[in-house]
Design an enzyme around this catalytic site. Structure first.
Site, PDB file in Angstrom:
ATOM      1  N   ASP A  70       0.916   4.619  -9.872  1.00 56.69           N
ATOM      2  CA  ASP A  70       1.642   5.362 -10.898  1.00 56.69           C
ATOM      3  C   ASP A  70       3.111   4.955 -10.818  1.00 56.69           C
ATOM      4  O   ASP A  70       3.629   4.662  -9.736  1.00 56.69           O
ATOM      5  CB  ASP A  70       1.569   6.865 -10.624  1.00 56.69           C
ATOM      6  CG  ASP A  70       0.215   7.461 -10.972  1.00 56.69           C
ATOM      7  OD1 ASP A  70      -0.733   6.692 -11.207  1.00 56.69           O
ATOM      8  OD2 ASP A  70       0.107   8.702 -10.993  1.00 56.69           O
ATOM      9  N   HIS A  86      -3.201   0.968  -4.951  1.00 55.35           N
ATOM     10  CA  HIS A  86      -4.585   0.514  -5.058  1.00 55.35           C
ATOM     11  C   HIS A  86      -4.650  -0.961  -5.457  1.00 55.35           C
ATOM     12  O   HIS A  86      -3.661  -1.546  -5.892  1.00 55.35           O
ATOM     13  CB  HIS A  86      -5.328   1.374  -6.090  1.00 55.35           C
ATOM     14  CG  HIS A  86      -5.484   2.810  -5.674  1.00 55.35           C
ATOM     15  ND1 HIS A  86      -6.710   3.379  -5.406  1.00 55.35           N
ATOM     16  CD2 HIS A  86      -4.561   3.794  -5.477  1.00 55.35           C
ATOM     17  CE1 HIS A  86      -6.544   4.652  -5.062  1.00 55.35           C
ATOM     18  NE2 HIS A  86      -5.241   4.924  -5.097  1.00 55.35           N
ATOM     19  N   SER A  91       8.518   4.036  -3.045  1.00 53.14           N
ATOM     20  CA  SER A  91       9.423   2.968  -3.449  1.00 53.14           C
ATOM     21  C   SER A  91       8.774   2.105  -4.502  1.00 53.14           C
ATOM     22  O   SER A  91       8.521   2.561  -5.603  1.00 53.14           O
ATOM     23  CB  SER A  91       9.880   2.122  -2.262  1.00 53.14           C
ATOM     24  OG  SER A  91      10.803   1.157  -2.700  1.00 53.14           O
TER      25      SER A  91
END
Length: 321
Positions: free
Chosen positions: A125, A182, A287
């Site tokens: 995200d 991921h 980050s």
């Protein structure tokens, strides 16, 4: 002038010279920025003790004392409008410490994986910082700034060679985001490289004003073999990022802050294979993730550009050819 006075005078002159020599020459260091506030912020990035500050914040983030961690988690969730309705555990008081909350798991189906044939998935995200071609061995950072792909990957030209002329995508994770990373594409882990460095804050202001930001910050380079050739996923640390974890090595904290490469090929140890969309790592206090592919392997989605919001599992690009 007496002898003791002369000694004091010479000591004062020596102290003055030594202090003056410690300051950067004004022509060599000029904080950039459009406003005085931005200039002061950039200046603070160079002056603050990055690693000490990050270690202190890391200790607080691991604290299990209820009267400290519960108000901290509640404040953070409210301040950054964290969407707890998609979290596997919605109870803010149930997390053992702040880091457990920050790296929280999501409910099944909260991040469906794009099923387009040949899809390259967003690893996290966040928002696209930049994406595009790796040109002349350099990766675009922001207007007027780029950084070396060789330096990003630990300073080894042979390691970086497969990505020359290829493609990159930089995804910035904001405080409110889901902070697990991921796999953009299924692959077999070949090498992990810990690269020591600074811990500048990562945001639009530092990207536009700190030269070679992502190649200067501490990072973990993960290299995979995939159906589209070599793929690198680089987890870049930042100020107050307590640590980076991977699913195969756990917490990546070498005893010494020096470059360390670990091979995972068949000759070194049991191969580690991860499917597309599988979790590969996580940030404790977040980050940036940078994805690299070789030339003529992927094409990024046309609708994406700098500033585009992305979610883990959505279409980032497609296999080329």
């Amino acid at each position: 002038m007496g002898q003791s006075a002369r000694h004091a005078h010479r000591a004062l002159n020596s102290l003055t010279v030594n202090c003056t020599l410690r300051w950067p020459h004004p022509r060599r260091f000029r904080p950039q920025g459009n406003t005085m506030k931005q200039r002061l912020f950039i200046l603070s990035q160079y002056l603050l003790p990055h690693h000490l500050l990050s270690r202190l914040i890391g200790c607080v983030a691991e604290c299990r004392i209820g009267w400290l961690k519960n108000p901290l988690i509640s404040w953070f969730a409210k301040q950054y409008q964290v969407n707890m309705s998609e979290a596997q555990n919605e109870d803010l008081r149930a997390f053992e410490h702040f880091n457990a909350f920050f790296t929280r798991a999501l409910k099944a189906g909260a991040r469906p994986l794009d099923e387009t044939p040949g899809a390259i998935l967003s690893p996290a995200d966040g928002a696209i910082s930049q994406l595009g071609a790796i040109e002349h061995g350099r990766i675009f950072q922001a207007k007027g700034h780029s950084f070396s792909a060789v330096e990003l990957l630990g300073g080894d030209a042979e390691r970086a060679a497969p990505f020359m002329g290829g493609q990159f995508a930089t995804v910035y994770l904001s405080p409110k985001d889901y902070h697990r990373v991921h796999m953009p594409l299924g692959g077999t882990l070949k090498e992990m490289v810990y690269v020591p460095g600074r811990l500048f804050s990562v945001n639009q202001t530092t990207a536009e004003n700190v030269p070679e930001l992502f190649a200067r910050n501490e990072r973990v380079v993960c290299l995979f073999d995939t159906e589209r050739g070599p793929m690198a996923v680089v987890l870049v640390g930042a100020m107050i990022v307590a640590s980076v974890e991977t699913v195969w090595a756990g917490l990546v904290t070498p005893p010494k802050r020096e470059l360390k490469s670990t091979r995972y090929d068949a000759q070194a140890r049991e191969p580690i294979e991860l499917a597309k969309g599988a979790e590969m790592g996580r940030f404790k206090l977040g980050s940036t993730a940078i994805v690299l592919f070789g030339p003529n392997q992927v094409q990024w989605a046309e609708e994406l550009g700098a500033g585009s919001a992305v979610r883990m599992g959505q279409l980032l690009g497609k296999a080329q050819g």
